[in-house]
Design an enzyme around this catalytic site. Structure first.
Site, PDB file in Angstrom:
ATOM      1  N   HIS A  42       7.505 -27.258   1.343  1.00 46.24           N
ATOM      2  CA  HIS A  42       6.415 -27.730   0.484  1.00 46.24           C
ATOM      3  C   HIS A  42       5.385 -27.537  -0.081  1.00 46.24           C
ATOM      4  O   HIS A  42       4.426 -28.425  -0.737  1.00 46.24           O
ATOM      5  CB  HIS A  42       5.714 -29.153   1.414  1.00 46.24           C
ATOM      6  CG  HIS A  42       7.505 -29.477   2.680  1.00 46.24           C
ATOM      7  ND1 HIS A  42       7.137 -30.666   2.233  1.00 46.24           N
ATOM      8  CD2 HIS A  42       7.733 -29.162   3.580  1.00 46.24           C
ATOM      9  CE1 HIS A  42       8.443 -31.202   3.493  1.00 46.24           C
ATOM     10  NE2 HIS A  42       8.475 -29.727   4.164  1.00 46.24           N
ATOM     11  N   GLU A  88       1.046  -0.885   0.546  1.00 51.26           N
ATOM     12  CA  GLU A  88       0.009  -0.353  -0.266  1.00 51.26           C
ATOM     13  C   GLU A  88       0.927   1.363  -0.026  1.00 51.26           C
ATOM     14  O   GLU A  88       0.663   2.516  -0.202  1.00 51.26           O
ATOM     15  CB  GLU A  88      -0.926   0.036   1.311  1.00 51.26           C
ATOM     16  CG  GLU A  88      -2.242   0.442   0.673  1.00 51.26           C
ATOM     17  CD  GLU A  88      -3.764   0.372   1.542  1.00 51.26           C
ATOM     18  OE1 GLU A  88      -3.688  -0.963   2.181  1.00 51.26           O
ATOM     19  OE2 GLU A  88      -3.132   1.123   2.992  1.00 51.26           O
ATOM     20  N   LYS A 128     -13.579   1.704  -2.073  1.00 51.73           N
ATOM     21  CA  LYS A 128     -14.268   2.748  -0.913  1.00 51.73           C
ATOM     22  C   LYS A 128     -15.036   3.489  -1.287  1.00 51.73           C
ATOM     23  O   LYS A 128     -16.597   3.368  -1.399  1.00 51.73           O
ATOM     24  CB  LYS A 128     -13.417   3.611   0.374  1.00 51.73           C
ATOM     25  CG  LYS A 128     -12.357   2.410   1.278  1.00 51.73           C
ATOM     26  CD  LYS A 128     -12.090   3.071   2.756  1.00 51.73           C
ATOM     27  CE  LYS A 128     -10.899   2.693   2.706  1.00 51.73           C
ATOM     28  NZ  LYS A 128     -10.572   3.711   4.530  1.00 51.73           N
TER      29      LYS A 128
HETATM   30  O1  PA5 Z   1      -3.051   1.841   5.997  1.00 47.98           O
HETATM   31  C1  PA5 Z   1      -4.661   2.042   5.258  1.00 47.98           C
HETATM   32  O2  PA5 Z   1      -4.596   3.417   5.871  1.00 47.98           O
HETATM   33  C2  PA5 Z   1      -5.722   1.421   5.231  1.00 47.98           C
HETATM   34  O3  PA5 Z   1      -5.008  -0.205   5.170  1.00 47.98           O
HETATM   35  C3  PA5 Z   1      -6.457   1.656   6.553  1.00 47.98           C
HETATM   36  O4  PA5 Z   1      -6.096   1.309   7.425  1.00 47.98           O
HETATM   37  C4  PA5 Z   1      -7.963   0.338   5.448  1.00 47.98           C
HETATM   38  O5  PA5 Z   1      -8.201   1.204   4.563  1.00 47.98           O
HETATM   39  C5  PA5 Z   1      -8.756   0.648   7.266  1.00 47.98           C
HETATM   40  O6  PA5 Z   1      -8.719   2.389   7.181  1.00 47.98           O
HETATM   41  P1  PA5 Z   1      -9.768   3.239   8.232  1.00 47.98           P
HETATM   42  O7  PA5 Z   1      -8.842   2.863   9.538  1.00 47.98           O
HETATM   43  O8  PA5 Z   1      -9.936   4.243   7.681  1.00 47.98           O
HETATM   44  O9  PA5 Z   1     -11.346   1.576   8.341  1.00 47.98           O
END
Ligand code: PA5
Length: 471
Positions: free
Chosen positions: A325, A296, A439
């Site tokens: 394995h 990410e 989202k």
């Molecule tokens: O690292 C990130 O920003 C994302 O993976 C968020 O943690 C994830 O989308 C969840 O978002 P939120 O904490 O706003 O619910």
């Protein structure tokens, strides 16, 4: 470092000296990048001094740690279950910490064996069967729910929030509020609004810390403290690693060396897959957490100069010895497109002997006098040797032992390495526009107010789409 349990970064098998220049990094290539690396370290230091990069300040947040420990102590013995509800960065750090530091079968120990600490469950996916399965086994009156969302609006978390709150209200009446703790932004988002209105107990996620860098905020620290983890040691470990990684010299800064090696392996040697392979079940959650962090943070369409770059290398999680394995065949003989990072523990918590007597089949006699520890180690060493002989780049992070202190070091090391890598790829390692796009689409499809235009666009796209199915 003297006397401290720490982490050692062995990158010999990434180097041309060991695996040849086609797949390995030469000293000259490191030398060429060293001045740029040094500049990036200093850029990040300036950004940190300017109040950015707040994840680097987390190891030193004494007040919040005290508050968490106080809360966890006040709740000890009151609940049989802690259910964390969150997703992505609001779940993976919790899973990683719990998997690393709690008893491997924590949730099936008796109350007495758990010494008053609750069973810990994490609801990230909204799979209706899994959700219902958990709700079937946790009684509302025995359960504390910790809802975690930085934005305070994430559909998966908030959908589960609505179901659980209704169930708690129906079963517990006005007492239901004592079964909820929220962890969210101090100001923004629906969860903060509800928290204020209902007066739920709550923790704050610092505004400048993104989800995947938030394991050392209340996001990860509260559930850790609730299950008996020494969160002071966890943060001390992170602070220790912060010191270790101060230098702008790649040879003296393991986070920097890691970022440089992965970046060069990718861009100069075509290794666009990064396998994270702990030889430890306890570290499997860290591998999952790392995969999100790396993917990410670095998987980006645009560079910082707004050019289309489609940057990033693909992280993959494997587990030693299990994946010997399964995946290993591919790593040994498939395309030369991977770097394998092993996580190894020098001293496991337990030593498990196999057999010592004489009543062993001759075929198995070689195991006499050995322990599972020896077998695990032989398989790890054997695998990395075999990969190296095949000129497959690999490196190892060796933990002296697995403890809150070394886990804190590992989290911090991998976070900082990712931040450095963001500099090399010239991308923003702290945003996630691709995740936000998904989202937005989900909100539109579910009819959320404010997303009407996107809903129309999606409907048009879906009408146009020519669907072909095999069955
Ligand atoms: O690292 C990130 O920003 C994302 O993976 C968020 O943690 C994830 O989308 C969840 O978002 P939120 O904490 O706003 O619910």
């Amino acid at each position: 470092m003297e006397g401290k349990q720490t982490i050692h970064f062995d990158f010999n098998n990434m180097m041309a000296d060991t695996i040849g220049p086609e797949h390995g990094i030469t000293e000259q290539e490191l030398k060429n990048l060293a001045p740029i690396a040094s500049r990036y370290v200093n850029d990040l230091k300036e950004e940190r001094a300017g109040g950015k990069l707040q994840f680097q300040d987390l190891p030193y947040q004494k007040n919040i740690t005290d508050e968490i420990i106080k809360t966890a102590n006040s709740l000890k013995g009151k609940f049989k279950n802690l259910v964390v509800v969150g997703i992505g960065g609001s779940a993976l750090g919790n899973i990683a910490t719990h998997t690393a530091l709690s008893h491997p079968f924590h949730n099936i120990l008796t109350d007495r064996e758990r010494k008053g600490f609750p069973r810990v469950f994490v609801l990230d996916n909204i799979d209706p069967d899994r959700f219902s399965g958990l709700i079937d086994i946790v009684k509302p009156e025995e359960t504390l729910f910790n809802f975690i969302t930085k934005s305070g609006t994430t559909v998966e978390t908030m959908a589960q929030f609505l179901i659980i709150v209704k169930r708690l209200r129906d079963r517990l009446g006005k007492d239901y509020k004592g079964h909820i703790i929220t962890t969210t932004d101090s100001e923004k988002g629906t969860l903060r609004e509800i928290t204020r209105r209902e007066g739920f107990q709550s923790f704050v996620i610092p505004a400048g810390v993104g989800g995947r860098y938030s394991v050392l905020t209340p996001v990860g620290l509260f559930s850790a403290s609730m299950s008996g983890v020494d969160i002071v040691a966890l943060l001390d470990g992170a602070a220790f690693m912060d010191e270790v990684c101060k230098s702008d010299n790649i040879w003296k800064n393991p986070a920097l060396m890691g970022a440089v090696l992965y970046f060069l392996s990718h861009t100069k040697k075509g290794k666009n897959i990064l396998v994270m392979m702990p030889y430890s079940n306890a570290l499997s959650g860290v591998a999952d957490w790392f995969c999100q962090l790396w993917a990410e943070s670095l998987g980006k369409k645009f560079s910082l100069n707004k050019e289309v770059v489609h940057a990033g290398s693909t992280p993959v999680r494997a587990i030693g010895v299990v994946d010997q394995h399964s995946q290993l065949q591919l790593y040994m003989e498939g395309p030369y497109d991977k770097v394998i990072t092993f996580l190894a523990i020098k001293q496991f918590g337990k030593e498990v002997s196999i057999v010592s007597g004489n009543d062993v089949e001759s075929d198995l006699a070689y195991l006499k006098g050995h322990s599972l520890n020896n077998v695990m180690n032989a398989e790890f060493e054997g695998t990395r040797l075999a990969l190296t002989e095949e000129r497959r780049p690999n490196c190892t992070l060796v933990l002296d032992e697995l403890s809150a202190f070394t886990l804190g070091q590992l989290f911090y090391l991998l976070e900082l390495q990712t931040a450095y890598a963001g500099k090399f790829y010239n991308v923003d390692a702290f945003d996630q526009p691709g995740v936000e796009a998904g989202k937005v689409n989900a909100f539109a499809m579910l009819g959320k107010k404010g997303f009407e235009q996107r809903k129309k666009e999606i409907d048009t796209l879906l009408q146009k789409a020519q669907r072909k199915y095999c069955i």
